[in-house]
Write a protein that holds these residues in place. Sequence first.
Motif, mmCIF file in Angstrom:
data_model
loop_
_atom_site.group_PDB
_atom_site.id
_atom_site.type_symbol
_atom_site.label_atom_id
_atom_site.label_comp_id
_atom_site.label_asym_id
_atom_site.label_seq_id
_atom_site.Cartn_x
_atom_site.Cartn_y
_atom_site.Cartn_z
ATOM 1 N N ASP B 83 0.954 -1.123 -0.136
ATOM 2 C CA ASP B 83 -0.066 -0.281 -0.083
ATOM 3 C C ASP B 83 1.091 1.358 0.095
ATOM 4 N N TYR B 84 0.691 2.742 -0.315
ATOM 5 C CA TYR B 84 0.991 3.334 -0.716
ATOM 6 C C TYR B 84 1.777 4.281 0.651
ATOM 7 N N VAL B 85 0.274 3.993 1.494
ATOM 8 C CA VAL B 85 0.963 4.611 3.069
ATOM 9 C C VAL B 85 1.624 3.895 3.769
ATOM 10 N N ASN B 86 2.168 2.671 3.564
ATOM 11 C CA ASN B 86 3.567 1.520 3.517
ATOM 12 C C ASN B 86 4.977 2.896 2.758
ATOM 13 N N TYR B 87 4.334 2.333 1.846
ATOM 14 C CA TYR B 87 5.516 3.223 1.523
ATOM 15 C C TYR B 87 5.936 4.656 2.037
ATOM 16 N N LEU B 88 5.271 5.375 1.639
ATOM 17 C CA LEU B 88 4.746 7.235 2.260
ATOM 18 C C LEU B 88 5.715 6.666 3.895
ATOM 19 N N LEU B 89 5.073 6.551 4.618
ATOM 20 C CA LEU B 89 5.601 6.340 6.426
ATOM 21 C C LEU B 89 6.847 6.600 6.888
ATOM 22 N N PRO B 90 8.064 5.455 6.036
ATOM 23 C CA PRO B 90 8.996 5.258 6.497
ATOM 24 C C PRO B 90 10.410 6.126 6.028
ATOM 25 N N GLY B 91 9.890 6.684 4.378
ATOM 26 C CA GLY B 91 10.403 8.331 3.854
ATOM 27 C C GLY B 91 9.633 9.451 5.206
ATOM 28 N N LEU B 156 -4.113 5.370 9.683
ATOM 29 C CA LEU B 156 -4.547 5.450 8.524
ATOM 30 C C LEU B 156 -3.737 4.521 7.529
ATOM 31 N N GLY B 157 -3.199 3.403 8.517
ATOM 32 C CA GLY B 157 -3.201 2.165 7.505
ATOM 33 C C GLY B 157 -2.031 1.220 7.832
ATOM 34 N N PHE B 158 -1.061 1.686 8.012
ATOM 35 C CA PHE B 158 0.733 1.344 8.095
ATOM 36 C C PHE B 158 0.371 0.439 8.852
ATOM 37 N N ARG B 159 1.525 0.087 8.453
ATOM 38 C CA ARG B 159 2.518 -1.275 9.277
ATOM 39 C C ARG B 159 3.623 -2.064 9.670
ATOM 40 N N PHE B 160 3.615 -1.647 10.166
ATOM 41 C CA PHE B 160 5.649 -2.783 10.111
ATOM 42 C C PHE B 160 5.469 -3.782 9.743
ATOM 43 N N SER B 161 5.899 -4.706 8.471
ATOM 44 C CA SER B 161 6.432 -5.840 7.811
ATOM 45 C C SER B 161 7.177 -6.693 8.227
ATOM 46 N N GLY B 162 9.006 -5.959 8.669
ATOM 47 C CA GLY B 162 9.803 -6.416 9.973
ATOM 48 C C GLY B 162 9.278 -7.311 10.582
ATOM 49 N N GLU B 166 14.305 -5.626 12.786
ATOM 50 C CA GLU B 166 14.781 -4.959 11.074
ATOM 51 C C GLU B 166 13.616 -3.409 11.951
ATOM 52 N N SER B 167 12.773 -3.533 11.990
ATOM 53 C CA SER B 167 11.954 -2.037 12.877
ATOM 54 C C SER B 167 12.698 -1.344 13.685
ATOM 55 N N ALA B 168 13.178 -2.398 14.819
ATOM 56 C CA ALA B 168 14.023 -1.294 15.925
ATOM 57 C C ALA B 168 15.665 -0.846 14.888
ATOM 58 N N LEU B 169 15.780 -1.574 14.462
ATOM 59 C CA LEU B 169 16.809 -0.721 14.204
ATOM 60 C C LEU B 169 16.325 0.516 12.375
ATOM 61 N N ALA B 170 14.911 -0.169 12.319
ATOM 62 C CA ALA B 170 14.927 1.136 11.293
ATOM 63 C C ALA B 170 14.730 2.457 12.156
ATOM 64 N N MET B 171 14.164 2.619 13.261
ATOM 65 C CA MET B 171 12.865 3.606 13.860
ATOM 66 C C MET B 171 15.478 4.057 14.894
ATOM 67 N N VAL B 172 16.015 3.082 14.876
ATOM 68 C CA VAL B 172 16.995 3.836 15.587
ATOM 69 C C VAL B 172 18.256 4.068 14.584
ATOM 70 N N LEU B 173 17.955 4.048 13.328
ATOM 71 C CA LEU B 173 18.907 4.672 12.441
ATOM 72 C C LEU B 173 18.192 6.058 12.220
ATOM 73 N N CYS B 174 16.935 6.223 12.134
ATOM 74 C CA CYS B 174 16.303 7.701 12.358
ATOM 75 C C CYS B 174 16.592 8.147 12.425
ATOM 76 N N THR B 241 16.498 2.908 2.972
ATOM 77 C CA THR B 241 16.579 1.868 3.905
ATOM 78 C C THR B 241 16.118 1.520 4.794
ATOM 79 N N VAL B 242 15.481 2.729 4.867
ATOM 80 C CA VAL B 242 14.358 2.380 6.527
ATOM 81 C C VAL B 242 13.089 2.059 6.356
ATOM 82 N N ARG B 243 12.531 2.167 4.677
ATOM 83 C CA ARG B 243 11.921 1.670 3.606
ATOM 84 C C ARG B 243 11.884 0.238 4.380
ATOM 85 N N ALA B 244 13.172 -0.236 3.480
ATOM 86 C CA ALA B 244 13.805 -1.963 3.472
ATOM 87 C C ALA B 244 13.208 -2.785 4.551
ATOM 88 N N LEU B 245 14.331 -2.164 5.957
ATOM 89 C CA LEU B 245 14.144 -2.708 6.966
ATOM 90 C C LEU B 245 12.465 -2.908 7.917
#
Lengths: 318, 281
Positions: B83-91, B156-162, B166-174, B241-245
């Motif tokens: 879904d686009y919301v899952n594409y957008l939110l990591p960005g 809005l329907g965003f979900r972590f799917s990693g 992976e999700s924790a690493l993404a947030m720490v990276l941010c 990178t964040v999106r992939a994680l």
Amino acid sequence: MGNTPYAVVVDGVKKSFGSVTALAGVSLKAETGKVLGLLGPNGAGKTTIVRILTTLLQPDAGTATVAGIDVVKNPGAARRIFGLAGQYPAVDEMLTGRENLNMVGRLYHMPRQLAKQRADELLERFALTDAANRPIRTYSGGMRRRLDLAAALVVRPQVLFLDEPTTGLDPRTRMELWDVIRELVADGATLLLTTQYLEEADALADHIAIIDRGLLIAEGTADQLKGRLQKDVVQVRVTHPDHAQSAYEALKVLGNGSTQLDATSGWISVPVPHGPQGLVEAVRLLDERKVAIADISLRRPSLDDVFLTLTGKPTAGE
Amino acid sequence: MSENVISLQTAIEAAAKEQTFSERLKWFFLDTIEITKRNLLHYVRMPQLIFFSFIQPVIFVLLFTQVFGGAMGSAISALYGTDYVNYLLPGIFVQTALVSGVATTVGLAADLQKGMVDRFRSLPMSRAAVLTGRTLADSVRSVFTITIMVLVGSLLGFRFSGTFAESALAMVLCLLWGYSFSWVFAWIGVVVKDPETAQTAGFIWVFPLQFASSIFVPSQTMTGFLQWFAENQPLTLMANTVRALILGRPADQLVPVILWMVGIVAVFAPLAVWQYTRRTK
């Protein structure tokens, strides 16, 4: 305490900002335990001197020491022994009075307990205990100044720099601050105070240095500076306002052209080379014209007169 | 007189003692904590400062999911397989972490203008601590803003799917990303001097960079030079990178992202500190 007779020594200090010369070679000394008043109009270089002495600016040439410590070579040591209250209160608006003082104490690397205790002492001393837990943005101008001064005193500095401490304050608050400053000096601190107000220098300083356009133009005690004019002033007020003009005419020659009549107050001032003689002469001249005298006195020239003579222009402010 | 009178002798001794590297390091950390505390108190006293920091990203999320999303969302969704919301939110997390640095710019410029910095400079404290205390406080604030963005996204329907890791690493990276770029913002804050200019100067360079990136749309849909630029600039590398994680896909650009962060800090931290100390002359 410091072993040097002079707590502040400025020697041949020069400073330019681009093509503007702020200090063109200034030398001055403040005796330990005394108050040195740095007097001058806006833009004279007073603040630049204070900023150099407090390590905020580096001089282009010359040396400056505070309690014997060279502020250019050893700024870290100097920062431990002076206190600074600048032209604008340097306190954090969002923090409370207590938090501000605590933070300053901690940044002086005082142990937590000691910083806290010192903050409480200072709040008490500056009558800010009731406002201690309120953010500074709710403080009045006078309260801000007092807190800023308290922040400058956190380590009980040997030398205290106050840059125009009463500028922008109402007369009552200014008087209150004068009392605080007098107490500090009574405690034995050396104080360097800058001001545009002659009466402030006169009231607080043991020694006065007058600077104008980056140069020291005179120094001495208030009395010495007044003495440099070598003129006393005879002041006369006549009983009958209608006689003021004729009295003025009579005293014109005695004052050698400098006699002045203040139309609103009715006071006539006559500068004379020798006070007592001038006084006698004035009485004789008025008596000849049968002018009744309501009041007559002899005064030493004010610092205003000195400043006017030295710089050719009146001071800013009063 | 009481025990906290600092005599000439002890002042010189204390100063000499603090010249040693380990003492300097110790006081650098303790002063940093003190300044961080001070800056965080600002947010406690004026919570609206935090509120305004997530208004803008929320508007971006609503704008792109609700307004533009209808038209382009399905194309991106087909291209990217979610879904686009899952594409957008990591960005958006990457963008939020970055622009929160504007607070650093404005805060430092305000301190410099109001004379607070004169107080700090006349104290025997670490000079760099004034800057590190600011950048750290703003990173703490980023924890709040990014958390808010996760919550808004979830609605809005965003979900972590990693995986969780992976999700924790993404947030720490941010957060690390935001911290490293806060040195760029710090440098701008020390250079510009007044808070009004700081507001604009802080944002101006971020604006083109964030649109010419893969934050809102995939960079391969862009044209010519822009595509080349977008694919190679750090915001895209980071967003990818964040999106992939977060979506549980291979994050093959992790190394260049880390190199960028290290490089940014290595260049801008000394530059900001140098500029800050230089302004005393």
